[in-house]
Design a protein around this motif. Structure first.
Motif, PDB file in Angstrom:
ATOM      1  N   ASP A  50       0.841  -1.193   0.000  1.00 18.99           N
ATOM      2  CA  ASP A  50       0.000   0.000   0.000  1.00 18.99           C
ATOM      3  C   ASP A  50       0.884   1.254   0.000  1.00 18.99           C
ATOM      4  O   ASP A  50       1.760   1.418   0.848  1.00 18.99           O
ATOM      5  CB  ASP A  50      -0.883  -0.040   1.249  1.00 18.99           C
ATOM      6  CG  ASP A  50      -1.763   1.179   1.413  1.00 18.99           C
ATOM      7  OD1 ASP A  50      -1.721   2.080   0.561  1.00 18.99           O
ATOM      8  OD2 ASP A  50      -2.494   1.218   2.408  1.00 18.99           O
ATOM      9  N   LYS A  52       0.443   4.187   0.932  1.00 13.00           N
ATOM     10  CA  LYS A  52       0.384   5.034   2.126  1.00 13.00           C
ATOM     11  C   LYS A  52       1.378   4.577   3.193  1.00 13.00           C
ATOM     12  O   LYS A  52       1.649   5.314   4.134  1.00 13.00           O
ATOM     13  CB  LYS A  52      -1.043   5.034   2.696  1.00 13.00           C
ATOM     14  CG  LYS A  52      -2.067   5.669   1.759  1.00 13.00           C
ATOM     15  CD  LYS A  52      -3.454   5.708   2.378  1.00 13.00           C
ATOM     16  CE  LYS A  52      -4.112   4.350   2.423  1.00 13.00           C
ATOM     17  NZ  LYS A  52      -4.403   3.794   1.082  1.00 13.00           N
ATOM     18  N   LYS A  53       1.909   3.375   3.057  1.00  3.79           N
ATOM     19  CA  LYS A  53       2.825   2.829   4.061  1.00  3.79           C
ATOM     20  C   LYS A  53       4.295   2.995   3.680  1.00  3.79           C
ATOM     21  O   LYS A  53       5.176   2.524   4.396  1.00  3.79           O
ATOM     22  CB  LYS A  53       2.527   1.339   4.263  1.00  3.79           C
ATOM     23  CG  LYS A  53       1.113   1.038   4.736  1.00  3.79           C
ATOM     24  CD  LYS A  53       0.874  -0.453   4.828  1.00  3.79           C
ATOM     25  CE  LYS A  53      -0.550  -0.776   5.266  1.00  3.79           C
ATOM     26  NZ  LYS A  53      -0.809  -2.233   5.282  1.00  3.79           N
ATOM     27  N   SER A 134      -3.475  -3.563  -0.109  1.00  2.00           N
ATOM     28  CA  SER A 134      -2.820  -4.334   0.954  1.00  2.00           C
ATOM     29  C   SER A 134      -3.007  -5.836   0.762  1.00  2.00           C
ATOM     30  O   SER A 134      -2.597  -6.629   1.613  1.00  2.00           O
ATOM     31  CB  SER A 134      -3.383  -3.934   2.320  1.00  2.00           C
ATOM     32  OG  SER A 134      -3.138  -2.582   2.598  1.00  2.00           O
TER      33      SER A 134
END
Length: 210
Positions: A50, A52-53, A134
């Motif tokens: 992902d 965002k990670k 994810s």
């Protein structure tokens, strides 16, 4: 189950799968960007997950690996004016479809991040996956590509419209961004259908940039 294992399971029934994801549904400014990624069957890209990670520096390295590894990568962009016309859900679906329609490789399945509201207007078979970035390697790769493209666009917009922090907030409604709108005005890349601008554009002046 790892991201690759998920894709391998899908590959048992489909030869060519396209991972699809979009970035930019929530911001007050800028486009929505979608990416379509076809990865070779059974090939992993270490570190892809992902977007965002992932730290910004690592992000670019991973996107370089995706382009080196992928069979094909395509991007679709829908601007703020179009978002205001058709709403953000339809705009992000349109961005995905733009990316899909550019593909030179004929897909057997579109693997889309999200729920069934994200299904596209196409005859190609589709499957949605909640939190797909994810879950699926192909969707995670699409997420990374879309985010890097959009962040790069917002970096460029920050030079045209300085003072809004587009290079750091990517157009999201942070306190700094809201304050800048109040002080500097609305730019042509702002979404007038989003609060606090919706039905309030007369409250603000216009800023047409440098």
């Amino acid at each position: 189950m790892t991201l690759l294992e998920y894709d391998n399971k899908i590959h048992e029934d489909y030869e060519i799968i396209v991972g699809l994801d979009e970035v930019g549904r929530g911001p007050l400014a800028g486009p929505v960007v979608a990416a379509a990624v076809i990865l070779p069957k059974g090939v992993n890209i270490e570190g892809v997950t992902d977007s965002k990670k992932i730290a910004k520096k690592k992000h670019r390295e991973l996107v370089d690996k995706i382009f080196e590894t992928a069979i094909e990568v395509r991007v679709g962009v829908v601007d703020s004016g179009r978002i205001d016309q058709i709403n953000i859900l339809e705009a992000d679906k349109e961005a995905m479809l733009i990316a899909v329609n550019q593909l030179q490789t004929k897909p057997d399945l579109l693997l889309i991040d999200g729920d069934d509201k994200q299904l596209l207007y196409t005859e190609i078979e589709q499957k949605t996956q909640v939190k797909g970035d994810s879950t699926s390697l192909s969707i995670a790769a699409a997420s990374l590509v879309a985010k890097l493209v959009r962040d790069t666009m917002m970096d460029e917009y920050s030079k045209i419209y300085p003072g809004y922090g587009f290079e750091t907030n990517s157009g999201y409604g942070t306190p700094k961004h809201i304050k800048a709108i109040e002080e500097l005005g609305i730019t042509p890349i702002h979404r007038l259908s989003f609060k606090p601008l919706k039905n309030n554009e007369d409250k603000y002046k216009w800023n047409y940039g440098m």
